[in-house]
Every structure is written in structure tokens, then in C-alpha cells.
Design a protein around this motif. Structure first.
Motif, PDB file in Angstrom:
ATOM      1  N   UNK A 243       3.443  31.582  10.889  1.00  0.00           N
ATOM      2  CA  UNK A 243       3.629  30.304  10.216  1.00  0.00           C
ATOM      3  C   UNK A 243       3.298  29.137  11.145  1.00  0.00           C
ATOM      4  N   UNK A 244       3.805  29.194  12.379  1.00  0.00           N
ATOM      5  CA  UNK A 244       3.549  28.108  13.329  1.00  0.00           C
ATOM      6  C   UNK A 244       2.069  28.061  13.694  1.00  0.00           C
ATOM      7  N   UNK A 245       1.424  29.219  13.792  1.00  0.00           N
ATOM      8  CA  UNK A 245       0.000  29.255  14.123  1.00  0.00           C
ATOM      9  C   UNK A 245      -0.829  28.605  13.024  1.00  0.00           C
ATOM     10  N   UNK A 246      -0.458  28.830  11.772  1.00  0.00           N
ATOM     11  CA  UNK A 246      -1.178  28.204  10.662  1.00  0.00           C
ATOM     12  C   UNK A 246      -1.083  26.682  10.761  1.00  0.00           C
ATOM     13  N   UNK A 247       0.131  26.172  11.006  1.00  0.00           N
ATOM     14  CA  UNK A 247       0.324  24.727  11.141  1.00  0.00           C
ATOM     15  C   UNK A 247      -0.462  24.199  12.331  1.00  0.00           C
ATOM     16  N   UNK A 248      -0.426  24.924  13.439  1.00  0.00           N
ATOM     17  CA  UNK A 248      -1.117  24.484  14.654  1.00  0.00           C
ATOM     18  C   UNK A 248      -2.621  24.409  14.434  1.00  0.00           C
ATOM     19  N   UNK A 249      -3.180  25.422  13.783  1.00  0.00           N
ATOM     20  CA  UNK A 249      -4.623  25.442  13.524  1.00  0.00           C
ATOM     21  C   UNK A 249      -5.014  24.303  12.588  1.00  0.00           C
ATOM     22  N   UNK A 250      -4.212  24.059  11.558  1.00  0.00           N
ATOM     23  CA  UNK A 250      -4.506  22.961  10.626  1.00  0.00           C
ATOM     24  C   UNK A 250      -4.439  21.614  11.332  1.00  0.00           C
ATOM     25  N   UNK A 251      -3.415  21.422  12.154  1.00  0.00           N
ATOM     26  CA  UNK A 251      -3.288  20.161  12.893  1.00  0.00           C
ATOM     27  C   UNK A 251      -4.465  19.986  13.846  1.00  0.00           C
ATOM     28  N   UNK A 252      -4.881  21.067  14.490  1.00  0.00           N
ATOM     29  CA  UNK A 252      -6.014  21.006  15.412  1.00  0.00           C
ATOM     30  C   UNK A 252      -7.286  20.591  14.687  1.00  0.00           C
ATOM     31  N   UNK A 253      -7.523  21.203  13.527  1.00  0.00           N
ATOM     32  CA  UNK A 253      -8.726  20.881  12.759  1.00  0.00           C
ATOM     33  C   UNK A 253      -8.715  19.428  12.302  1.00  0.00           C
ATOM     34  N   UNK A 254      -7.551  18.954  11.852  1.00  0.00           N
ATOM     35  CA  UNK A 254      -7.456  17.561  11.377  1.00  0.00           C
ATOM     36  C   UNK A 254      -7.629  16.591  12.539  1.00  0.00           C
ATOM     37  N   UNK A 255      -7.003  16.897  13.679  1.00  0.00           N
ATOM     38  CA  UNK A 255      -7.096  16.010  14.841  1.00  0.00           C
ATOM     39  C   UNK A 255      -8.539  15.857  15.308  1.00  0.00           C
ATOM     40  N   UNK A 256      -9.254  16.959  15.365  1.00  0.00           N
ATOM     41  CA  UNK A 256     -10.655  16.890  15.805  1.00  0.00           C
ATOM     42  C   UNK A 256     -11.533  16.203  14.769  1.00  0.00           C
ATOM     43  N   UNK A 257     -11.230  16.415  13.510  1.00  0.00           N
ATOM     44  CA  UNK A 257     -12.030  15.778  12.462  1.00  0.00           C
ATOM     45  C   UNK A 257     -11.831  14.265  12.452  1.00  0.00           C
TER      46      UNK A 257
END
Length: 269
Positions: free
Chosen positions: A181-195
Motif C-alpha cells: 500500500x505504501x509503495x503504491x502511494x510512493x510511486x504515485x507521488x513520485x510520478x506526480x512530483x516529476x510530472x
């Protein structure tokens, strides 16, 4: 005069060390039953859906005496490839350590002397091999109906994605039971931050360096398929920067997880 009796030497029983290689057979079997089957079924169904949609487009174009270009077929496959390289590592690596610790399996796994670090490093290797085997099997079936075909570029693409995402999940699995669950949130936040902040400056730009550029994995997909940003077939150069950044970040997380494993409790619920 009698000689003093010599007391018998008492020897402690030697504890037999577990054989790591034998655990590999069990790890492969566990991966096959709990991971490979569900991954094959899930992406086989998705593949059928993508092929049916592609066949409908081909039939429509044929009715207008047109052909579907190769670029369009590869762009369709890109969506399926992106889904696999994102979701399959989650399926393969979620709970890799946290599940054993939470369910108390570690009490039995390490009842004989054995290094937990070596055991779980081998587990990651087994999951990588299984993940690649599943991906190649699906690709072999897909290539019978539509391009592309299997190649070393495809294997390199899958391997980079596995470490980029799987390494993060492994680290989280060592420190928390909610790794997936935390990995999913982390990956989504990473993608949004870079975008949002890739072109920013100051603090916002600095934040992007703290998280991996997960979205840049598409550069490796483009290299494998030979599609540039506008969807044209060209000889795309290998994206060294993004490949090393994403997979290197995951590998660093993996190594850190193995180091922390020496310090955390193996029986903590």
C-alpha cells in the motif's frame, strides 16, 4: 591403589545448518503458486482484450481499404507493456519479507542456522527470474498475433522495471507490514512530483531528486520498441540516464533493506 576415573567428555549436538539451495526449490514453487498463476491469468486476459480491440480497428480500416500501420500496433502494445512493468513487480514483491514476519513464518524458516540476508536476497533473485519467465511467456504468445517479438531489449526493459519498483517494495517490506500500500502511494507521488516539478527550480526541484523518476521508465519502453515521442519508428538510443536512475534507486533501496534486516526483529508482528 586405584586410578581416578576419567569423566566422559560431554559433547553438545551440532546444529545442522540449513541448505540455502534447497530453499530455492521451495521459493520457486511458492512463486509459481502464489504469484505466477495470478500474473499469467491477469495479463493473459488483458492481452486478449487488447488484441480484440486491435482486431476491431484493423477490420474497420480494412472496410475502408486501409491498413493499420505498424506504429499504431506498437503504440497499443506500449500501454500493455507499461501496465505489466508497473503492476507485475508489485505482485511479485509485495510482502516478500513482511508477510513471513507478520505470519510468524520466520520462526520456522530460521529454526536452523541460516543468514536471513542470504535467504531473502535469494528470494528476490527467484522472484526476478520468475517475473522474467512470466513476461517472456506472455510475450511469446503475444508475438504470434501482433508485433513486437521477444528480444534481449525486452528482457533488459523488464529487468530495469523490476529493480526500479521491486527494490522500493523490498525496503518497505523490511520496515513495515503495509509495504504494498505504501509503495503504491510512493510511486504515485513520485510520478506526480516529476510530472509537475521536473522543470521547476528551488525547493520543488530538490524534492524531485528525493524520489525516483518512475515515469521515465517509458524511455526504456521507447528504446525497446523503437518509437520516439511522436510515435515514429526510429532507432531510439538507449536511455542510459533514466535507466540507471530508476533501476539504481531501486537497487539502493534493495541493498538498504538487506542492511536493515540485520537490525530489525525477525519475529515482530
Amino acid at each position: 591403589m586405584t586410578a581416578a576415573a576419567i569423566p566422559p567428555t560431554v559433547t553438545e549436538p551440532v546444529r545442522r545448518r540449513a541448505r540455502l539451495g534447497r530453499y530455492a526449490l521451495w521459493q520457486f514453487g511458492d512463486f509459481g503458486v502464489n504469484v505466477a498463476i495470478i500474473t499469467l491469468i491477469l495479463f493473459a486476459l488483458l492481452g486478449v482484450m487488447f488484441l480484440m480491440n486491435q482486431d476491431a480497428q484493423i477490420a474497420y480500416l480494412a472496410s475502408r481499404k486501409m491498413k493499420m500501420p505498424l506504429e499504431a500496433k506498437l503504440q497499443s502494445f506500449t500501454m500493455l507493456l507499461t501496465m505489466f512493468t508497473t503492476v507485475a513487480p508489485f505482485i511479485a514483491m509485495s510482502g516478500v519479507f513482511a508477510t513471513d514476519r507478520s505470519n510468524g513464518y520466520t520462526r520456522f524458516l530460521f529454526s536452523k542456522p541460516m543468514s536471513p540476508v542470504r535467504f531473502y536476497a535469494q528470494s528476490v533473485l527467484v522472484r526476478l527470474i520468475g517475473y522474467l519467465a512470466v513476461g517472456c511467456a506472455l510475450m511469446l504468445v503475444w508475438s504470434r498475433y501482433s508485433p513486437p517479438g521477444i528480444s534481449l531489449r525486452f528482457v533488459a526493459d523488464l529487468t530495469g522495471a523490476f529493480f526500479a519498483i521491486g527494490g522500493i517494495i523490498f525496503l518497505l517490506s523490511v520496515v513495515t507490514r503495509y509495504d504494498g500500500l505504501i509503495a503504491i502511494v510512493f510511486v504515485l507521488v513520485s510520478a506526480i512530483a516529476w510530472d509537475k516539478w521536473e522543470q521547476a527550480t528551488g525547493l520543488r526541484r530538490a524534492v524531485t531528486y528525493l524520489v525516483p523518476p518512475i515515469g521515465k521508465m517509458k524511455a526504456t519502453h521507447a528504446w525497446f520498441l523503437g518509437l520516439n515521442d511522436i510515435g515514429s519508428l526510429v532507432d531510439v538510443p538507449f536511455p542510459t540516464k533514466w535507466f540507471l536512475w530508476t533501476s539504481g534507486y531501486g537497487l539502493a533501496c534493495l541493498v538498504l533493506g538487506l542492511v536493515l534486516m540485520r537490525k530489525v526483529s525477525l519475529t515482530k508482528s
